[in-house]
Design a protein around this motif. Structure first.
Motif, short mmCIF file in Angstrom:
data_model
loop_
_atom_site.label_atom_id
_atom_site.label_comp_id
_atom_site.label_asym_id
_atom_site.label_seq_id
_atom_site.Cartn_x
_atom_site.Cartn_y
_atom_site.Cartn_z
N PHE A 125 5.05 5.44 5.28
CA PHE A 125 4.03 5.27 5.56
C PHE A 125 2.52 5.69 4.46
O PHE A 125 1.94 5.27 4.12
N GLN A 126 3.12 7.39 4.58
CA GLN A 126 2.32 8.61 3.99
C GLN A 126 1.81 7.72 2.42
O GLN A 126 1.15 8.47 1.62
N ASN A 127 3.61 8.26 2.10
CA ASN A 127 3.41 7.81 0.90
C ASN A 127 3.43 6.63 -0.03
O ASN A 127 2.97 6.41 -1.38
N GLU A 128 4.38 5.02 0.53
CA GLU A 128 4.33 3.88 0.27
C GLU A 128 2.68 3.21 0.38
O GLU A 128 2.63 2.15 0.10
N VAL A 129 1.99 3.63 1.62
CA VAL A 129 1.24 2.93 2.04
C VAL A 129 -0.53 3.80 1.44
O VAL A 129 -1.39 3.75 1.04
N ILE A 130 -0.65 5.03 2.72
CA ILE A 130 -2.03 5.42 2.72
C ILE A 130 -1.74 6.20 0.99
O ILE A 130 -3.25 6.39 0.35
N GLY A 131 -1.30 6.97 0.63
CA GLY A 131 -1.26 7.50 0.13
C GLY A 131 -1.31 6.95 -1.39
O GLY A 131 -1.93 8.26 -2.38
N LYS A 132 -0.70 5.61 -1.76
CA LYS A 132 -1.23 4.96 -2.73
C LYS A 132 -3.50 5.01 -3.05
O LYS A 132 -3.97 5.18 -2.55
N GLU A 133 -3.70 5.40 -4.17
CA GLU A 133 -4.64 5.46 -4.93
C GLU A 133 -5.41 4.08 -4.71
O GLU A 133 -7.02 4.11 -4.72
N LEU A 134 -5.35 2.76 -4.35
CA LEU A 134 -5.85 2.11 -3.37
C LEU A 134 -7.00 2.22 -2.27
O LEU A 134 -7.66 2.01 -1.81
N PHE A 135 -6.56 3.20 -1.55
CA PHE A 135 -7.12 3.95 -1.07
C PHE A 135 -8.21 4.97 -0.56
O PHE A 135 -9.03 5.26 -0.27
N ASP A 136 -8.73 5.03 -2.46
CA ASP A 136 -9.09 6.53 -2.76
C ASP A 136 -10.87 5.83 -2.36
O ASP A 136 -11.64 7.10 -2.05
N THR A 170 3.49 -7.56 8.93
CA THR A 170 5.11 -7.02 8.27
C THR A 170 5.20 -7.03 7.44
O THR A 170 3.82 -7.53 7.03
N GLY A 171 5.75 -7.18 6.56
CA GLY A 171 5.63 -6.30 5.51
C GLY A 171 4.29 -5.07 4.41
O GLY A 171 4.19 -5.17 3.34
N SER A 172 4.13 -4.12 5.26
CA SER A 172 3.26 -3.64 5.20
C SER A 172 2.92 -2.64 4.06
O SER A 172 2.21 -2.07 3.47
N THR A 173 4.26 -1.98 2.97
CA THR A 173 4.47 -1.53 2.03
C THR A 173 4.16 -2.37 1.18
O THR A 173 4.56 -1.39 -0.15
N GLY A 174 4.99 -3.44 0.97
CA GLY A 174 4.03 -4.55 0.68
C GLY A 174 3.07 -4.30 -0.63
O GLY A 174 1.67 -3.96 -0.09
N PHE A 175 2.62 -4.58 -2.11
CA PHE A 175 1.64 -5.21 -2.05
C PHE A 175 0.63 -5.81 -2.23
O PHE A 175 -0.76 -4.95 -1.67
N LEU A 176 1.07 -6.88 -1.48
CA LEU A 176 -0.40 -7.71 -0.97
C LEU A 176 -0.86 -7.08 0.39
O LEU A 176 -2.26 -6.96 0.56
N ALA A 177 0.19 -6.85 1.56
CA ALA A 177 0.07 -5.84 2.37
C ALA A 177 -1.58 -4.43 2.43
O ALA A 177 -2.11 -5.17 3.39
N LYS A 178 -1.13 -4.35 1.64
CA LYS A 178 -1.43 -3.11 1.31
C LYS A 178 -3.29 -3.03 0.99
O LYS A 178 -3.69 -2.27 1.74
#
Length: 401
Positions: free
Chosen positions: A59-70, A19-27
């Motif tokens: 999901f695409q914009n706020e999770v997977i699309g972040k540079e965190l997943f580069d 839960t809270g998957s679009t948040g900072f820690l969950a990502k």
């Protein structure tokens, strides 16, 4: 504690609801699991949205699309999209509602059948949130997550992220113990959650009867939260409602394994996968931003005090390690995750490193000229602060007048 390899192996073929998957820690948690254990069976991410299309978009914009997943994207190359599609499923829902607001019975049944672990990171972290919102998410939301987890037929544990500041304002060693149901920080009082909900409804009915504006209602709800928190011994609405959430989980969990993680101030990533990565302006960041912009030149406080910081990736490491250590153990476990004692970070470190950084990387004016950064002036006592304000501001203003 098991080795890092064994901890990663624990996640193999597991299905996890987050839960809270679009948040900072969950990502950070989602990225870590996918990177260290690509053989995880499935990550179900609860996303607040009105329909399937907007869920996928968030999901695409706020999770997977972040540079965190580069790093993960580079690792899988052209197969990244298919890997994500196979391993991750975004689910429309909201923990404020029964059954987590998941309207599709088929989706609920799939989760009840497949999920091994539930990780509740969803929360409102605003210190002075509206009382109705904070109660709905941090207290009743936690209860809704627990009730959903109990219906999962393969459930091995519920991991709930709380905060170390449920302890309120205390000095010395804070023990990792659970709250008794109804325990207040003031020994002469008790916390009655049902009574708090009734009080909230009475206040809302009163506001509606008085036909107050939305802004007036918002302020009244904020004031009510602060008032109820301070009556029971907590400094703000956030930590009060997080404490009530813990109480409710501990009291109603039955024999469901429960791990509560209590981090202190979560900051940027320390090491993996992207050192220094941060999203938004978090607690301590407002001071840094204010200093960088030249809006804060002085500060009242003790530079030798600990800031109680902990990098986000270290919190996630603790979450995963505790999952591996306590799965299927029908008890409750609590962990504080902080740098307070073993490796404390003092305010003096923030001041010195901040000044050094902006000297080496100065901000520029609109015409491209570098801005001069002076060291922040810190005063340890209110007397020093008042003297500084008088000499620095009031005396010159009196002269101009």
């Amino acid at each position: 504690m098991e080795s890092a390899g064994n901890i990663a192996e624990f996640l193999r073929e597991k299905s996890v609801l987050v839960t809270g998957s679009t948040g900072f820690l969950a990502k950070i948690f989602v990225e870590k699991v996918l990177r260290v254990q690509p053989s995880v069976k499935k990550l179900f991410l609860l996303v607040r949205a009105s329909d399937g299309c907007s869920v996928e978009e968030r999901f695409q914009n706020e999770v997977i699309g972040k540079e965190l997943f580069d790093v993960l994207r580079e690792k899988h190359g052209k197969d990244f999209d298919s890997f994500i599609s196979d391993k991750v499923s975004a689910v429309a829902g909201d923990i404020s509602y029964e059954n987590l607001g998941i309207k599709d019975y088929g989706v609920r049944e799939q989760l009840w059948k497949e999920v091994d672990i539930v990780v509740n990171v969803a929360a409102t972290t605003n210190f002075y949130e509206r009382y109705d919102v904070a109660l709905g998410i941090n207290v009743m939301g936690a209860k809704n997550v627990l009730e959903f987890a109990k219906q999962c037929r393969k459930i091995k544990m519920l991991l709930h992220v709380s905060t170390a500041y449920v302890a309120g304002v205390q000095e010395g060693l804070i023990t990792e113990r659970a709250f008794h149901f109804g325990e207040a920080l003031r020994p002469d009082l008790k916390v009655d959650i049902a009574e708090e909900l009734e009080l909230l409804e009475e206040k809302k009915n009163q506001i509606h009867a008085e036909k107050k504006t939305k802004e007036a209602e918002k302020e009244a709800m904020k004031e009510l939260g602060i008032q109820r928190a301070r009556i029971h011994g907590w400094p703000n609405t956030y930590v009060f409602t997080k404490a009530m959430g813990e109480m409710l989980l501990g009291h109603t969990r039955g024999d469901l394994p429960l791990v509560i993680i209590r981090p202190t101030i979560i900051t940027s990533i320390y090491k993996d996968p992207l050192p220094g990565w941060m999203e938004g302006a978090r607690t301590i960041d407002s001071i840094i931003i204010g200093y960088a912009k030249g809006n804060i030149s002085s500060f009242l406080g003790d530079p030798q005090m600990s800031m109680d910081l902990i990098p986000g990736d270290m919190v996630v490491n603790a979450m995963i390690a505790s999952m591996a250590a306590h799965t299927n153990q029908n008890s409750q476990f609590i962990y504080h995750v902080s740098s307070s004692v073993r490796n404390p970070v003092k305010y003096s470190t923030l001041l010195e490193s901040g000044h050094q950084y902006f000297q080496n990387n100065p901000r520029t004016t609109s015409d491209g000229k570098p801005m001069k950064m002076t060291a922040m002036h810190v005063m340890k006592t209110m007397t020093d602060f008042k003297r500084y304000m008088f000499l620095r501001y009031r005396l010159p203003l009196e002269g101009f007048r």
